[in-house]
Every structure is written in C-alpha cells, then in structure tokens.
Design an enzyme around this catalytic site. Structure first.
Site, PDB file in Angstrom:
ATOM      1  CG  HIS A   9      40.048  16.509  -5.498  1.00 51.80           C
ATOM      2  ND1 HIS A   9      38.957  16.671  -4.668  1.00 51.80           N
ATOM      3  CD2 HIS A   9      40.371  17.754  -5.925  1.00 51.80           C
ATOM      4  CE1 HIS A   9      38.634  17.962  -4.602  1.00 51.80           C
ATOM      5  NE2 HIS A   9      39.486  18.642  -5.352  1.00 51.80           N
ATOM      6  CG  ASP A  11      37.715  23.615  -7.477  1.00 50.80           C
ATOM      7  OD1 ASP A  11      36.514  23.362  -7.281  1.00 50.80           O
ATOM      8  OD2 ASP A  11      38.629  22.902  -7.059  1.00 50.80           O
ATOM      9  CD  GLU A  28      41.629  25.112  -6.340  1.00 50.28           C
ATOM     10  OE1 GLU A  28      41.484  24.366  -7.314  1.00 50.28           O
ATOM     11  OE2 GLU A  28      42.012  24.682  -5.233  1.00 50.28           O
TER      12      GLU A  28
END
Ligand code: 3PY
Ligand code: MG
Length: 259
Positions: free
Chosen positions: A48, A179, A153
């Site tokens: 990310h 997540d 996750e």
C-alpha cells in the site's frame, strides 16, 4: 550473532520486542533518516506504500547503513519480489494475504534455499552492502537468519492458520488488523483497534508460539504496542513515516510557540 543479519532473527527468537517504523514514502533519504531515529527496524511497504523495486534497492542500503534491520512488505502474490528483496539485502520479508497453505508453501519456496525451498542464488547486493565476500556462509545461514512473515488478515487465513504455521520455511505470521477487522465484521467496517476481535488476534500469536513460530502485527495506534507485546507479538510496526513527520512537526511547533 547472525552472520549477515543485524540481529533481527536473533532478537525475535530471544523474545525481544522489535519496534519497526513503517515506511510508505519511496525516498531513500527519508528512509535512512527514520532508520537513524531510534527504531529497532524499518519496514518498507510495497503493498500500500509507494515503495517500488528501485526504492527498495536504495532504501535497504539506506537502512543497513545505519546498522538497522531492513524489512520489506511485498505486494500481494509477488513472491518473486520477496526473493529480490532478500537479494537486495533485506533481513525479512512480509507477504500480505497468505490465505491458504498453498500460498504459504509458494512463499516459502521463493524465500528459502534448497533443500527447504527453491530460492534462486544471487544475493550479491546484500552481501556487498554488508561487506561480505563469498557465498557459502550466506547460503548456509540465510534460511535461518532471514525471516519470512506470512500475513494473516482474512477468515480463510484464520481457518488455515495451523496448516500455514506448519509449513517449513514460514518463520512467522504477521497480523494486518485493518483487513482482519473487515473480515471479522463481514465487511461492515474497518477498525484496526476493534476490541471485539482482540481475543482472536491474541490467539494468532499464541498459536504461532505453540508451534515454535514468531508473530508480528501492525499497530495503527502506537499506544497499542505494549498490549500487543503482552499478547506475544515480537515484531510490532508502530510508526508510520507520515505520522512520525506530523508528530515531530507538532512537537517542534509547539515548543517554538512556547508551549
Ligand atoms: C492491515 O492492517 O490490514 C495491514 O495490512 C497493515 O498494514
Ligand atoms: Mg492488510
């Protein structure tokens, strides 16, 4: 001491809490600055965050220059990049969304040398950064001294956790609580500090420990770090680069304004 690591694997296996900064800005000058600010490690995020292959090449060097362990989170499914990050000199890789034992086996294959895995030879840059010549010592120590974290996750990952932990070459799991919270609430919301899921989060660390594996987690709120350490998480990400800059600026401005 680990032959080529800066004590990351040894520190975690000795039960120490390792606080890693989390670097999203793909800029080696800033990465190096953060590495020199007192964190136990620096993690560069390609999933990310803005990090890319070139910034990992430069960023790992900037971190190792400070004699701090360098960790790389690769994008989803990019096990080839996990190999490359280790070749570039990283001490550990974190792979997101490891949701099945097949994912875990593939990750281990790319990050561990034979006979454990199928990592291909070529750590030239990493050895150069550490001033090491010759390869056999690295070949014989890298499987133990460089760490492979599988991110847990999703519900699927939670269901497969014991099997993932049983994969030789998976050294550790790493919980992504954002997540995880989306999965926990069936997509109702994202809240990395959701109290309702904390027993399940703690259980991940306990189950890792029971199988002789390590555990890490991302602390969105750095104040959560002691609680996570109490649960048995050794590697704790507790400092986003943007937050470090913002909080630093606030402290400086507050002092400069007399208060
Ligand atoms: C998550 O919380 O989901 C993460 O992946 C941490 O960056
Ligand atoms: Mg995540």
């Amino acid at each position: 001491m680990a032959a080529y690591g800066y004590e990351l694997a040894g520190a975690l296996r000795a039960g120490k809490t390792v606080l890693t900064a989390w670097s999203a800005q793909p800029e080696a000058g800033l990465v190096g600055m953060i590495a020199g600010a007192g964190f136990d490690a620096v993690t560069m995020d390609m999933q990310h965050g803005g990090h890319h292959e070139a910034s990992i090449w430069d960023g790992v060097a900037a971190v190792l220059l400070r004699r701090v362990p360098a960790i790389v989170r690769v994008p989803v499914g990019r096990f080839d990049m996990a190999s490359r990050a280790l070749d570039f000199g990283a001490d550990a890789v974190i792979a997101p969304m490891i949701n099945s034992v097949e994912d875990a086996r593939a990750l281990a294959a790319f990050t561990k040398y034979p006979p454990l895995g199928e990592r291909s030879w070529g750590p030239t840059r990493g050895l150069a950064l550490r001033g090491v010549e010759g390869g056999n010592a690295y070949l014989h120590s890298a499987n133990a001294d460089t760490l492979c974290f599988a991110m847990i996750e999703t519900r699927a990952a939670l269901d497969a956790l014991d099997d993932i932990l049983d994969v030789d070459g998976i050294d550790a799991v790493f919980v992504g609580p954002a997540d995880f919270s989306i999965a926990w609430t069936g997509g109702q919301g994202v809240d990395a500090t959701l109290d309702d899921m904390m027993d399940a989060v703690a259980d991940v660390a306990a189950r890792a420990k029971a199988k002789g594996k390590l555990a890490g987690i991302f602390a969105v709120d750095p104040a959560m770090a002691p609680r996570y350490a109490q649960m048995g998480f050794g590697l704790i990400a507790a400092g986003f680069d943007a937050a470090i800059v913002n909080r630093g600026a606030q402290a400086v401005l507050s002092a400069a304004r007399g208060g």
